[in-house]
Motif scaffolding. Sequence first.
Motif, PDB file in Angstrom:
ATOM      1  N   TYR A 190      -1.592  -4.782   9.196  1.00  0.00           N
ATOM      2  CA  TYR A 190      -0.627  -4.378   8.232  1.00  0.00           C
ATOM      3  C   TYR A 190       0.187  -3.422   9.492  1.00  0.00           C
ATOM      4  N   ILE A 191       1.085  -3.403   9.431  1.00  0.00           N
ATOM      5  CA  ILE A 191       2.441  -2.257  10.172  1.00  0.00           C
ATOM      6  C   ILE A 191       3.045  -1.054   9.146  1.00  0.00           C
ATOM      7  N   ILE A 192       2.712  -0.642   8.693  1.00  0.00           N
ATOM      8  CA  ILE A 192       3.098   0.507   7.262  1.00  0.00           C
ATOM      9  C   ILE A 192       4.363   1.651   7.808  1.00  0.00           C
ATOM     10  N   GLY A 193       5.427   1.647   7.747  1.00  0.00           N
ATOM     11  CA  GLY A 193       6.560   2.336   8.164  1.00  0.00           C
ATOM     12  C   GLY A 193       6.614   2.873   7.316  1.00  0.00           C
ATOM     13  N   SER A 194       7.425   4.899   7.365  1.00  0.00           N
ATOM     14  CA  SER A 194       7.605   5.572   6.392  1.00  0.00           C
ATOM     15  C   SER A 194       6.915   6.131   5.478  1.00  0.00           C
ATOM     16  N   CYS A 195       5.917   6.103   6.104  1.00  0.00           N
ATOM     17  CA  CYS A 195       4.561   6.975   5.398  1.00  0.00           C
ATOM     18  C   CYS A 195       4.545   8.342   5.001  1.00  0.00           C
ATOM     19  N   GLY A 196       5.316   9.229   5.877  1.00  0.00           N
ATOM     20  CA  GLY A 196       5.412  11.032   5.387  1.00  0.00           C
ATOM     21  C   GLY A 196       6.558  11.175   4.249  1.00  0.00           C
ATOM     22  N   PHE A 197       6.674  12.175   4.139  1.00  0.00           N
ATOM     23  CA  PHE A 197       7.972  12.624   3.274  1.00  0.00           C
ATOM     24  C   PHE A 197       9.115  11.811   3.163  1.00  0.00           C
ATOM     25  N   ASP A 198       9.510  10.911   4.770  1.00  0.00           N
ATOM     26  CA  ASP A 198      10.101  10.306   4.646  1.00  0.00           C
ATOM     27  C   ASP A 198       9.304   8.596   4.780  1.00  0.00           C
ATOM     28  N   SER A 199       9.402   7.642   3.692  1.00  0.00           N
ATOM     29  CA  SER A 199      10.013   7.510   2.867  1.00  0.00           C
ATOM     30  C   SER A 199       8.747   7.241   1.445  1.00  0.00           C
ATOM     31  N   ILE A 200       7.355   8.199   1.239  1.00  0.00           N
ATOM     32  CA  ILE A 200       6.845   8.555   0.278  1.00  0.00           C
ATOM     33  C   ILE A 200       7.257   8.407  -0.897  1.00  0.00           C
ATOM     34  N   PRO A 201       7.275  10.138  -0.591  1.00  0.00           N
ATOM     35  CA  PRO A 201       8.021  10.304  -2.499  1.00  0.00           C
ATOM     36  C   PRO A 201       9.186   9.958  -2.864  1.00  0.00           C
ATOM     37  N   ALA A 202      10.159   9.168  -2.272  1.00  0.00           N
ATOM     38  CA  ALA A 202      11.243   8.753  -2.585  1.00  0.00           C
ATOM     39  C   ALA A 202      10.921   7.252  -3.287  1.00  0.00           C
ATOM     40  N   ASP A 203       9.838   6.514  -2.074  1.00  0.00           N
ATOM     41  CA  ASP A 203       9.596   5.258  -2.769  1.00  0.00           C
ATOM     42  C   ASP A 203       8.581   4.420  -4.177  1.00  0.00           C
ATOM     43  N   MET A 204       7.348   5.558  -3.896  1.00  0.00           N
ATOM     44  CA  MET A 204       6.554   5.484  -4.953  1.00  0.00           C
ATOM     45  C   MET A 204       7.147   5.924  -5.612  1.00  0.00           C
ATOM     46  N   GLY A 205       8.104   6.604  -5.728  1.00  0.00           N
ATOM     47  CA  GLY A 205       8.885   7.233  -7.357  1.00  0.00           C
ATOM     48  C   GLY A 205       9.313   6.737  -7.959  1.00  0.00           C
ATOM     49  N   VAL A 206      10.089   6.014  -7.126  1.00  0.00           N
ATOM     50  CA  VAL A 206      10.918   4.858  -7.700  1.00  0.00           C
ATOM     51  C   VAL A 206      10.246   3.658  -8.754  1.00  0.00           C
ATOM     52  N   LEU A 207       8.772   3.613  -7.964  1.00  0.00           N
ATOM     53  CA  LEU A 207       7.846   2.715  -8.957  1.00  0.00           C
ATOM     54  C   LEU A 207       7.141   3.316  -9.677  1.00  0.00           C
ATOM     55  N   TYR A 208       6.795   4.773  -9.745  1.00  0.00           N
ATOM     56  CA  TYR A 208       6.433   5.250 -11.068  1.00  0.00           C
ATOM     57  C   TYR A 208       6.973   5.428 -11.879  1.00  0.00           C
ATOM     58  N   THR A 209       8.412   5.919 -11.489  1.00  0.00           N
ATOM     59  CA  THR A 209       9.477   6.258 -13.005  1.00  0.00           C
ATOM     60  C   THR A 209       9.662   4.854 -13.020  1.00  0.00           C
ATOM     61  N   ARG A 210       9.057   3.449 -12.805  1.00  0.00           N
ATOM     62  CA  ARG A 210       9.279   2.148 -13.452  1.00  0.00           C
ATOM     63  C   ARG A 210       8.417   1.808 -14.086  1.00  0.00           C
ATOM     64  N   ASP A 211       7.675   1.800 -14.003  1.00  0.00           N
ATOM     65  CA  ASP A 211       6.085   1.955 -14.511  1.00  0.00           C
ATOM     66  C   ASP A 211       6.374   2.765 -15.222  1.00  0.00           C
ATOM     67  N   GLN A 212       6.275   4.154 -15.718  1.00  0.00           N
ATOM     68  CA  GLN A 212       6.374   4.782 -16.974  1.00  0.00           C
ATOM     69  C   GLN A 212       7.147   4.299 -17.936  1.00  0.00           C
ATOM     70  N   PHE A 213       8.252   3.782 -17.405  1.00  0.00           N
ATOM     71  CA  PHE A 213       9.556   3.062 -18.779  1.00  0.00           C
ATOM     72  C   PHE A 213       9.032   2.714 -19.707  1.00  0.00           C
ATOM     73  N   LYS A 214       9.216   2.614 -20.583  1.00  0.00           N
ATOM     74  CA  LYS A 214       8.688   1.195 -21.761  1.00  0.00           C
ATOM     75  C   LYS A 214       9.557   0.274 -22.132  1.00  0.00           C
ATOM     76  N   GLY A 215      10.005  -0.568 -20.658  1.00  0.00           N
ATOM     77  CA  GLY A 215      10.603  -1.497 -21.251  1.00  0.00           C
ATOM     78  C   GLY A 215      11.419  -2.403 -19.466  1.00  0.00           C
TER      79      GLY A 215
END
Length: 467
Positions: A190-215
Amino acid sequence: MLLRKLTKGLYENSTQCRAPPSVSQRGGEGTSSCGLIAVTMARVETSSSRPYHLVIFGASGFTGQFVVEEVARTASEGPKGNLKWAVAGRSKQKLEKVLEQAAGVLSKPELRSEVDIIVADVEEPDSLAAMCKQAVIVLNCVGPYRFYGEPVVKACVENGAHHIDISGEPQFLESMQLEYNSPATEKGVYIIGSCGFDSIPADMGVLYTRDQFKGTLTAVESFLTLSSGADGGCIHDGTWQSAVYGLADSHKLQSLRRKFNHKPLPTVGSKLKRRGALFFSNEIQQYTVPFMGSDPSVVKRSQRFLVEEHQATPVQYGAYAGIGGIGNIIKLMFAGMMFWFLVKFSFGRNLLIKHPEFFSFGLFSKAGPSRKQMEASSFQFAFYGDGYTEGQDPSQGKPNGKIRTLVQGPECGYVATPIAMVQAALTVLNESTALPKKGGVYTPGAAFAKTTLIDRLHKHGIQFSVI
């Protein structure tokens, strides 16, 4: 116009399957979706020949020292409650000093004697190979990555170590995907890039928003705001150097992206409109500009992966950052004009790199922030999502549902970044069955979409919530 030029080229990204170079392999084989490529299943356990769960490379650098402290602080969260780790870098003396400093800060005198030291240098491939052979995961803190990153990635792939970095440099991140995705797949790495402030809050934040949305969520805009205490705050000039060289080479990034030859992601629902280069945001009640980091490109890569591998609905994304009031606009315009002019010439780049404090109005500093400044600083991402509620057809009409989420946490560069990096590594070690089945070059969203990384971050002060 100037701001538009400065932000141009930071919003695209893509991936590609390429014919792999010859790389020796071990373990079981399979067939990837890119064709007949031998695949080794990823492994994340230690062994007698690979004794360390984590090796922190660049541990004596400005960011690396805080990663050392975070690893020491969370060692009990390792596999079976026992994280085995070491530090690595060019100077044994500097590494000893970092361990001594961490021992004092954390009141853990045992760090001085119990943490092993590995001498390794990016200019000495044999030393990198020796380091990688001993590590399950290498935490690479040596930047700018455009100059020093590839030898470490190459050594990790060739010697079977997973690699996590905190790069916010799209050119590096995407070139590593172009060059090493197939070899990493072959080796089960596994080569996993951008695992700091760039860009975990944004990337995981979008997924979190998607998962919390009912639809079905179809579009998200994020608005970043930073706060500091009475003593202010700043960023170490390593990030400034990355920005200087990144803008100077922006034409190379566009050329690189054309090599992927991707079709555009499908647009579901109403097309997200791009905001202006400078506007007053009603969402955060301050003047705002497009976010000039790697977040847009990283999120787009994650969305492409989720569409292609999991048939997910792609989420359109726009990223913005608050800059405050009129005074800050004047500073930004002046700094932007100077930056845009000087970055075109080698003498100008040298000036920018030699005097970051002057050209950034103190935002970037060779000394970096003090611990007191870090303790009083914080960040907040506000995500505004649009979508179609359950039972509604995304192909018909405008979105009829909205959601707002927050990701907030401590100082972004040297508190939140080590937390994010270390929790990403611990997720790989503890949740291997929730990761992608095969190795490769991944974004955080692609690697960790099925894991509990968000819960882990939440417990360590990077909090995700619905408003």
